[in-house]
Every structure is written in structure tokens, then in C-alpha cells.
Design an enzyme around this catalytic site. Structure first.
Site, PDB file in Angstrom:
ATOM      1  N   PHE A 145       0.860  -1.176   0.000  1.00 45.28           N
ATOM      2  CA  PHE A 145       0.000   0.000   0.000  1.00 45.28           C
ATOM      3  C   PHE A 145       0.900   1.229   0.000  1.00 45.28           C
ATOM      4  CE2 PHE A 145      -2.307   3.558   1.720  1.00 45.28           C
ATOM      5  CZ  PHE A 145      -3.454   3.534   0.944  1.00 45.28           C
ATOM      6  N   ASP A 230       9.567   2.854   1.674  1.00 42.99           N
ATOM      7  CA  ASP A 230       8.370   3.634   2.004  1.00 42.99           C
ATOM      8  C   ASP A 230       8.165   3.544   3.507  1.00 42.99           C
ATOM      9  OD1 ASP A 230       5.842   4.590   2.538  1.00 42.99           O
ATOM     10  OD2 ASP A 230       4.917   3.702   0.767  1.00 42.99           O
ATOM     11  N   LYS A 259       2.961  11.429   6.800  1.00 44.32           N
ATOM     12  CA  LYS A 259       2.126  11.235   7.983  1.00 44.32           C
ATOM     13  C   LYS A 259       2.664  11.947   9.216  1.00 44.32           C
ATOM     14  CE  LYS A 259      -0.204   7.113   6.307  1.00 44.32           C
ATOM     15  NZ  LYS A 259      -1.406   7.840   5.888  1.00 44.32           N
TER      16      LYS A 259
END
Length: 404
Positions: A145, A230, A259
Site C-alpha cells: 500500500f 516507504d 504522515k
């Protein structure tokens, strides 16, 4: 759905009436928050064990971050990258130092960081590695994801994210996560990068087999391929180290961050790499009006400084041990498996007992917020400011839900 949940607040109904249904949120309407707790419109408090998918690593409204935002709001919020502002250099320099890299390219969202990483890797492949024009490929993992842009869903294996959004962007090869042999076979002379999550968050906090990440690092070095990590969810203290890659002594060629970098206040993302990689970009080839804006930089610089002390990494490691130990005690009592690192846990429930969604609904009724994923799996990712007592409370509520 639980009987009590049928009394859906009017605010929930109103939101659903006027919003595209691209999310299926729990029926709670939050109006205020502080630390690890949120409060709904009726004054009921909940322990937040999702933390904005790790965007709230430092808790809600961390006073240092709020103060930085307030101070910057009174001075300057946006210039665009057409000009330099007085917060920019500190942010880039300090984040680069935290990452151990030469350069930083600020963006806004995690998906933008991933798209930036893809572009940079391809350009590096053509200009530095010598891949023929238009033939670059990037190897990714099943269960990944990385976001939901058109290009990113092109290499997703989640049909909910991918179906009906074609035609898909070419140039990606998908291999099983954790399988070094498959990865080695997929890499050829036109491969420019391997793009991986060091821990797959959306898949259910899946930790790869021991030795996998060092093996990826070795393969990339031997084949002249960039290793792109990531760390948008796994990074910035979540797993007990600044980056999840550190857990196995691995340093990627490129970090993708987001984030928590915005402190739960503004969207901030970044790509960090050395000059021989990020230095391939020239003016006009990539950019963002809001990327690296003054407000974002002011907040994110304080985030970097909080991490530089090591306090939050230590809290995640120490409190994570307590969380994992408590939850492992529930295996065989409704839980099938517990996995993760630091304050990040994936729980596989006995599917005959209840779904992940139902478990999250029942936890909500007991004052704990969590998120389900992939059927009978739920994720816990509380803010790193959570206390021992609050962890014990969360585990107790999970136990109560499993006990029925």
C-alpha cells in the site's frame, strides 16, 4: 452491527448524505482531542489507538507542535517554491541529518512522496544507470500500500484499490513480499528501483522474514538498483527506531516519509536521498505549490527535533513490548496471531468469532478506537505519548471484546 450502533448520530447521517462514500468510518463524531484521547460531540472520551494511521505519532495537539504552528500562522503561511522562506533551510537541513542523507525534497501527502520517488528513480535510471529511454521498471511487493493515485494503484494487488481505475500505468513488476528469490529473478538490466514497505501496514502490520531487508539491500547494491523504503507509516519512531529499516541495520538509497512528519497538524511529506540520486532533478521537472510551505516547515522542523532526542523511539520500543506481551496473552482466546514492532500491532482474530469491523465497533462501544483491515484483522497504532496504564486499558478492552 451492534444494536447500540443503530442509533447513528445525526452528524454521521449528515456527513454520509453529502460526502462521496470512499470511506466507511465508525459512527463516532469527534470534536476535540488531546494526547492519546479524543472526545465526541456528546462528551464521551475514547482512547485513540489508530493515531491517524501514524500521522499522530506525537499525540493530538502536542504543545510544542501547536506552539510552532500558532507562531508561524502569525507570520507567514505560503510563498510557493518560487521564493525561499525563512523556515525552509532549517527543515531540509535537519531532516536530511535525521535521515543521514544529503538532500530532501518536500511534498505534501504520502502518495506525492511515492510518486516523487518513482519519478526520481526513473530519471536516475536513464541518466545515471543508462537504461534505454522508456524501458525502466520498478519491482514492488504483493500486498503493498503506497497510496491511491492512478500510477500507484496500477501496481496494487488490492482489488478494492485497483478495480475499475484502468488503464494502468506500465513499468512495474510485482513479486511476493518477503521472497528474495522472486525479487532476484524479477530484477533485470532495466530495473531502476525496488520499492518496498519495511513493514506492510495496510496489509495488517506484516513484518518480513528476518534477513529479508538486508537481502534486498545486498541485491540492490549488486545489481545497481535503488532501494526505496516507504517509511510513511513505519517511520519516525513508530516501530521503536527512527526508521523501521534500522531494525535490521539497513540503509536504503531513498526514504519516503509523510504522515507523522506533519505532527497531525498539516500534511507534510518528503523524499530523502543523497546527491547522486535526488540531484538528477532540475528546475521545472518536478514541484508543488504547497510543498515545503512555511507553516509545514515550521511544524515539521519541530517534529524532527522531537525525534532527534530519541525519547519517542525509546517510548515506542519500551511501551511496545508491554502492548505486544499483553496481546500475545490473548492468543487462543479469540486471537490467532499478534505481530508488529514497537507501538504498531496487527491482530488476526478468529474469523468464526467476529469480523475485524465488528471488533472495532465493539471496541468503540468500550471507548477504544481502532481500524480493521482485510476481514478479520485489526490494527493498533496508538500515539507514542500513550502511558503504561492506557496500554493496559486498551488490552483489557480487546480481551473484553473477544470474551463477548
Amino acid at each position: 452491527m451492534i444494536e447500540d450502533m443503530l442509533r447513528t448520530p445525526a452528524a454521521v447521517q449528515d456527513a454520509e448524505r453529502h460526502t462521496a462514500h470512499n470511506y466507511h468510518p465508525l459512527p463516532v463524531v469527534i470534536s476535540s482531542a488531546e494526547g492519546a484521547w479524543v472526545t465526541d460531540v456528546d462528551g464521551r472520551r475514547y482512547l485513540d489507538c489508530l493515531a491517524g494511521y501514524s500521522a499522530l505519532n506525537f499525540g493530538h495537539r502536542h504543545p510544542t507542535l501547536i506552539a510552532a504552528a500558532h507562531a508561524q500562522l502569525d507570520k507567514l503561511t505560503l510563498t510557493s517554491r518560487a521564493f525561499i522562506h525563512d523556515q525552509f533551510a532549517d527543515f531540509c537541513r535537519e531532516l536530511a541529518a535525521l535521515c543521514g542523507k544529503d538532500l530532501v525534497l518536500p511534498m505534501n501527502t504520502g502518495a506525492e512522496a511515492v510518486e516523487t520517488g518513482i519519478k526520481v528513480a526513473r530519471k536516475w535510471g536513464y541518466q545515471v544507470k543508462g537504461v534505454p529511454a522508456g524501458q525502466a521498471n520498478i519491482v514492488v511487493a504483493e500486498g503493498n500500500f503506497h497510496g491511491r493515485t492512478t500510477t500507484i494503484v496500477s501496481f496494487s494487488t488490492d482489488e478494492d484499490a485497483r478495480a475499475d481505475f484502468g488503464p494502468y500505468t506500465p513499468g512495474f513488476r510485482v513479486v511476493p513480499y518477503g521472497d528474495l528469490a522472486a525479487l532476484a529473478e524479477a530484477i533485470d538490466e532495466h530495473t531502476v528501483a525496488v520499492l518496498l514497505e519495511p513493514i506492510q501496514g495496510e496489509q495488517g502490520v506484516v513484518v518480513p522474514p528476518e534477513g529479508y531487508l538486508p537481502g534486498v539491500r545486498q541485491l540492490c547494491t549488486e545489481r545497481d538498483v535503488l532501494f526505496i523504503a516507504d517509511e510513511i507509516q513505519s517511520g519516525l519512531g513508530r516501530t521503536g527506531t527512527t526508521f523501521a529499516c534500522e531494525q535490521e541495520g539497513v540503509v536504503p538509497d531513498m526514504y519516503l516519509l509523510g504522515k507523522a512528519l506533519g505532527g497531525g497538524i498539516v500534511p507534510v511529506s518528503a523524499v530523502a536521498a543523497d546527491t547522486d540520486v535526488l540531484g538528477v532533478l532540475r528546475p521545472g521537472q518536478h514541484g508543488s505549490t504547497f510543498g515545503g510551505n512555511p507553516l509545514a516547515c515550521a511544524v515539521a522542523t519541530e517534529v524532527v527535533r522531537l525525534l532527534a532526542t530519541g525519547e519517542f523511539q525509546r517510548r515506542s520500543a519500551e511501551l511496545g513490548e508491554r502492548l505486544h506481551a499483553g496481546l500475545r496473552g490473548l492468543i487462543g482466546k479469540g486471537l490467532v496471531a499478534v505481530r508488529g514492532r514497537g507501538l504498531w500491532v496487527g491482530l488476526d482474530l478468529d474469523p468464526s468469532l467476529m469480523s475485524g469491523r465488528e471488533a472495532c465497533e465493539r471496541l468503540m462501544e468500550r471507548g477504544v478506537l481502532a481500524k480493521d483491515t482485510h476481514g478479520s484483522t485489526i490494527r493498533l497504532a496508538p500515539p507514542l505519548v500513550i502511558t503504561e496504564e492506557e496500554i493496559d486499558h486498551a488490552v483489557a478492552q480487546v480481551a473484553a471484546v473477544l470474551a463477548g
